[in-house]
Design a protein around this motif. Structure first.
Motif, PDB file in Angstrom:
ATOM      1  N   ALA B 218      44.349  51.561  46.711  1.00  0.00           N
ATOM      2  CA  ALA B 218      42.931  51.313  46.990  1.00  0.00           C
ATOM      3  C   ALA B 218      42.263  52.539  47.585  1.00  0.00           C
ATOM      4  O   ALA B 218      41.047  52.674  47.526  1.00  0.00           O
ATOM      5  CB  ALA B 218      42.773  50.135  47.950  1.00  0.00           C
ATOM      6  N   TYR B 238      47.326  45.838  45.215  1.00  0.00           N
ATOM      7  CA  TYR B 238      46.522  46.783  44.437  1.00  0.00           C
ATOM      8  C   TYR B 238      47.291  47.421  43.287  1.00  0.00           C
ATOM      9  O   TYR B 238      46.703  47.983  42.379  1.00  0.00           O
ATOM     10  CB  TYR B 238      45.954  47.865  45.357  1.00  0.00           C
ATOM     11  CG  TYR B 238      44.992  47.318  46.383  1.00  0.00           C
ATOM     12  CD1 TYR B 238      43.676  47.002  46.036  1.00  0.00           C
ATOM     13  CD2 TYR B 238      45.391  47.089  47.691  1.00  0.00           C
ATOM     14  CE1 TYR B 238      42.794  46.488  46.972  1.00  0.00           C
ATOM     15  CE2 TYR B 238      44.517  46.584  48.630  1.00  0.00           C
ATOM     16  CZ  TYR B 238      43.213  46.278  48.276  1.00  0.00           C
ATOM     17  OH  TYR B 238      42.343  45.758  49.204  1.00  0.00           O
ATOM     18  N   ARG B 317      38.721  55.251  45.404  1.00  0.00           N
ATOM     19  CA  ARG B 317      38.188  55.126  46.758  1.00  0.00           C
ATOM     20  C   ARG B 317      36.654  55.114  46.742  1.00  0.00           C
ATOM     21  O   ARG B 317      36.031  54.300  47.433  1.00  0.00           O
ATOM     22  CB  ARG B 317      38.697  56.290  47.618  1.00  0.00           C
ATOM     23  CG  ARG B 317      38.133  56.357  49.026  1.00  0.00           C
ATOM     24  CD  ARG B 317      38.464  55.130  49.854  1.00  0.00           C
ATOM     25  NE  ARG B 317      38.134  55.297  51.274  1.00  0.00           N
ATOM     26  CZ  ARG B 317      38.020  54.292  52.123  1.00  0.00           C
ATOM     27  NH1 ARG B 317      38.212  53.043  51.725  1.00  0.00           N
ATOM     28  NH2 ARG B 317      37.740  54.530  53.390  1.00  0.00           N
ATOM     29  N   SER B 320      35.541  51.788  45.559  1.00  0.00           N
ATOM     30  CA  SER B 320      35.856  50.749  46.542  1.00  0.00           C
ATOM     31  C   SER B 320      34.797  50.708  47.642  1.00  0.00           C
ATOM     32  O   SER B 320      34.308  49.627  48.013  1.00  0.00           O
ATOM     33  CB  SER B 320      37.246  51.030  47.134  1.00  0.00           C
ATOM     34  OG  SER B 320      37.402  50.391  48.374  1.00  0.00           O
ATOM     35  N   THR B 324      32.155  47.601  48.223  1.00  0.00           N
ATOM     36  CA  THR B 324      32.113  46.825  49.464  1.00  0.00           C
ATOM     37  C   THR B 324      30.750  46.986  50.142  1.00  0.00           C
ATOM     38  O   THR B 324      30.209  46.026  50.686  1.00  0.00           O
ATOM     39  CB  THR B 324      33.288  47.190  50.401  1.00  0.00           C
ATOM     40  OG1 THR B 324      33.397  48.622  50.521  1.00  0.00           O
ATOM     41  CG2 THR B 324      34.601  46.660  49.854  1.00  0.00           C
ATOM     42  N   SER B 353      39.728  48.221  51.562  1.00  0.00           N
ATOM     43  CA  SER B 353      39.085  47.786  50.326  1.00  0.00           C
ATOM     44  C   SER B 353      38.872  46.281  50.296  1.00  0.00           C
ATOM     45  O   SER B 353      38.925  45.651  49.256  1.00  0.00           O
ATOM     46  CB  SER B 353      39.908  48.249  49.124  1.00  0.00           C
ATOM     47  OG  SER B 353      39.108  48.223  47.951  1.00  0.00           O
ATOM     48  N   THR B 389      39.156  45.286  44.158  1.00  0.00           N
ATOM     49  CA  THR B 389      40.130  46.087  43.434  1.00  0.00           C
ATOM     50  C   THR B 389      39.361  46.872  42.383  1.00  0.00           C
ATOM     51  O   THR B 389      38.933  46.315  41.366  1.00  0.00           O
ATOM     52  CB  THR B 389      41.156  45.148  42.782  1.00  0.00           C
ATOM     53  OG1 THR B 389      40.452  44.093  42.143  1.00  0.00           O
ATOM     54  CG2 THR B 389      42.079  44.541  43.837  1.00  0.00           C
ATOM     55  N   PRO B 390      39.164  48.180  42.643  1.00  0.00           N
ATOM     56  CA  PRO B 390      38.234  48.952  41.817  1.00  0.00           C
ATOM     57  C   PRO B 390      38.604  49.035  40.342  1.00  0.00           C
ATOM     58  O   PRO B 390      37.734  49.317  39.519  1.00  0.00           O
ATOM     59  CB  PRO B 390      38.272  50.341  42.475  1.00  0.00           C
ATOM     60  CG  PRO B 390      38.622  50.056  43.906  1.00  0.00           C
ATOM     61  CD  PRO B 390      39.612  48.937  43.818  1.00  0.00           C
TER      62      PRO B 390
END
Lengths: 416, 416
Positions: B218, B238, B317, B320, B324, B353, B389-390
């Motif tokens: 993540a 992840y 990142r 993520s 968020t 994340s 979870t990108p």
């Protein structure tokens, strides 16, 4: 311990008679139909089921469903809806009858090595007596048990005392906390006296810990009846659970309340989802759990256990002894005298479900056997191992294996 | 640590604007196409990938091959021919780039809990100094780490010192052997300062052990660059390895020669097939292995890791944090002021994340969210967790989740 195999006959008539005997024995075998449950190719005689059990035919479809539906569609809901969370105890209870254990005492998870650590440290703590400063360990055991026992001894401040299994009764005494013995020697196939050794260990006030990797699923174990304290075993040999399938831990019910695991992971907490900072051990077999279980490996094992439905362990044992007897008879008939030495005891009471034969040319012999579809394995430097798994190996397989072994031995000894 | 979320707008125009923003953000997202690699149904917003990652679409076919061909047909030969034996190190090297680790330092196997035990006992032994009689542990960590740390302390004769992660630098000193910290708090989603805490622990002459369960995959971890000593993590969040997929252990190369595992199973032996009674540890990452690896779970993980090919962790990142941020913005826009409290830090440097929101009615709210296809999870008693979870969650998902959350909160608070 070993005996030079003597060639009893060399006539082709004898070979014909053995082929006919094999056919008759297969026709009369109450377990013969079980072979159809496995993905086996008739071109191969698979005698390595004591290392990795064959694939039950129905497992791929079950695993396709687990992966695509339970993981892929239900995802996180499967921990509850698909019964993932309770799998370790549920599958433990499926294995329990094969061990002669009443329900609620067996839990599945982790490797055999990790379970040996839990069982031995747990046993020392159950002994709960600092004057019991020794752990007796089977010196002939599968090496991992010895390595882990050494670590358990070091971490509990005990001394390791390695002795031959037959010497365990004489070695245990007021200084013994626990004794770890392997039920069947992985190398020779020798079956050790579980009832007698267990009684001797318990009479000395110590705890008896058994490794059942090479016996469970091949012969009766009767843990409860024999008063065994703790036991461990793998599930990828005679239980056909798949490569590296999770192992199991048996803690006798009388010890569960005081079993104090050295690996108290959150799965063994009395209320795991409370996520409380203080540890409180669960009751029962679940206390032997550690972390999140490896669900795919575990559910393949659960599915594989279906092949045992309705199979009495006594019937498996009877066929195992008859098969190994017949294989040894065929070897004696086909292989010239003196070429192979059997390491496997002739006495039924001392025999597991494998035959170990030694010869100096073992590496070359096993390589050629495998090329010709007779799959056993080699234990360095000179041991040929042949495992007999009564659910899918038949008498004709045994005859064929012995015949090909004789051909290969002849070629190798003649330098062909 | 927490902030009351303030409702910034209540106009439908704002909702329309957020929907449009989400569409634009998804269109510009370089990772958006990765979602197609997963078995995801557009009817569901899956925000529980921080607990169990979604199934990559290609895994079922790979596992069908592993089961039917590698186990079913090659059987025992697959330990060599199918690369089963070397899987733990090979897969470790696949994961290493996600951890910022050079090859040869990560090995896969066992559960996170078991690896915490290896890492902490190993760290105490690496410290090799009886005057270092304390193990400092993150008091807010996922509970299993604390339970296992307690056992490691007990079995190495150390005292456990639980402190908040931010207090670790002040707590370590000449009596500290090792400190165990979780990189991201599983409950709040707070990201701890790995570089700073590691440096403080090492400056005190102790070893820094990190749990990466909630960070690896993540966000960048950079183990090597930060001088981390040992680390563990799971692979089913992840990393999408499947339910209970095996965990990993990182031992920095500089420590490998002296790493002394409390679980020295035969798989970690320098020559495992010599089956020698004496233990001699293998070199390198393999020293962290224990028993026979759970191949089915392990190979599902290996296959699942394909979704990471060509993905820079920095891009993950960035998305993520953007996701968020956007989710929190939508929640502020849709949920009336004061109804939810965010436990997740607003500062990027302190955020993992996931977003954790608390409210007294959390159990009822999460049950209804799941019924409506927004799948997060509940941490008792009052925390709603939403994992981002990108690789497979997009901005429209975030907007929809916030909108449904607002509806559900309204219903529950009105007693509907």
């Amino acid at each position: 311990m070993s005996e030079l195999l003597e060639n009893t006959t060399d006539s082709t008539g004898a070979a014909e008679a053995l082929v006919a005997r094999a056919a008759a024995l297969d026709a009369a075998d109450p377990l013969a139909k079980r072979r159809e449950l496995f993905a086996l190719d008739d071109g191969v005689v698979y005698l390595d089921g004591n290392s990795l059990g064959a694939l039950p035919r129905h497992v791929p479809a079950r695993m396709a469903h687990v992966i695509a539906h339970e993981w892929g569609e239900l995802r996180i809901r499967s921990w509850g809806e698909s019964g993932w969370w309770t799998a370790p105890e549920r599958i433990g209870d499926r294995i329990a009858p094969l061990l002669g254990a009443a329900p609620g005492q067996v839990v599945v998870g982790d490797s055999t090595s990790v379970n040996v650590f839990k069982a031995l440290v747990g046993a020392v703590r159950l002994a709960d007596d600092d004057s019991r400063d020794e752990i007796v360990v089977d010196a002939t055991t599968f090496p991992t048990d010895g390595y882990i026992a050494e670590s358990a001894a070091r971490m509990t401040g005990r001394r390791l005392v390695p002795v031959a299994p037959g010497d365990v009764p004489a070695a245990v005494g007021p200084r013994t906390a626990a004794a770890l013995v392997n039920h069947v020697d992985y190398r020779t196939g020798r079956l050790h006296d579980l009832p007698g050794i267990t009684a001797a260990v318990r009479d000395a006030g110590a705890l008896a810990v058994w490794d059942l990797c090479h016996s469970a699923g091949a012969l009766p174990v009767d843990l409860d009846a024999n008063g065994v304290d703790l036991a461990v075993g793998c599930t990828y040999k005679y239980l056909n659970g798949g490569p590296g399938a999770p192992a199991y831990l048996y803690v006798a019910e009388r010890h569960q309340g005081r079993f104090d695991s050295p690996l108290p992971g959150w799965n063994s907490h009395a209320d795991p989802f409370a996520m409380s900072p203080g540890y409180a051990a669960a009751d029962g077999a679940r206390r032997g759990r550690v972390g999140t279980p490896d669900i795919l490996s575990m559910l393949a094992l659960e599915s594989a256990l279906d092949v045992w439905d309705g199979v009495p362990v006594g019937e498996v044992r009877a066929k195992s002894l008859a098969l190994t007897d017949f294989f040894l008879e065929c070897v004696r008939a086909y292989v010239p005298e003196g070429r192979l030495t059997s390491l496997t005891p002739a006495a039924h009471a001392e025999r597991g479900s494998q035959v170990a034969l030694s010869c100096p040319e073992a590496p070359a012999v096993m390589a050629r056997l495998i090329e010709r579809g007779v799959v056993g394995d080699l234990r360095r430097p000179d041991v040929l191992r042949f495992g007999f798994t009564p659910l899918y190996v038949g008498y004709a397989d045994a005859e064929r294996a012995a015949r090909v072994l004789a051909e290969v031995c002849a070629e190798v000894s003649e330098g062909r």
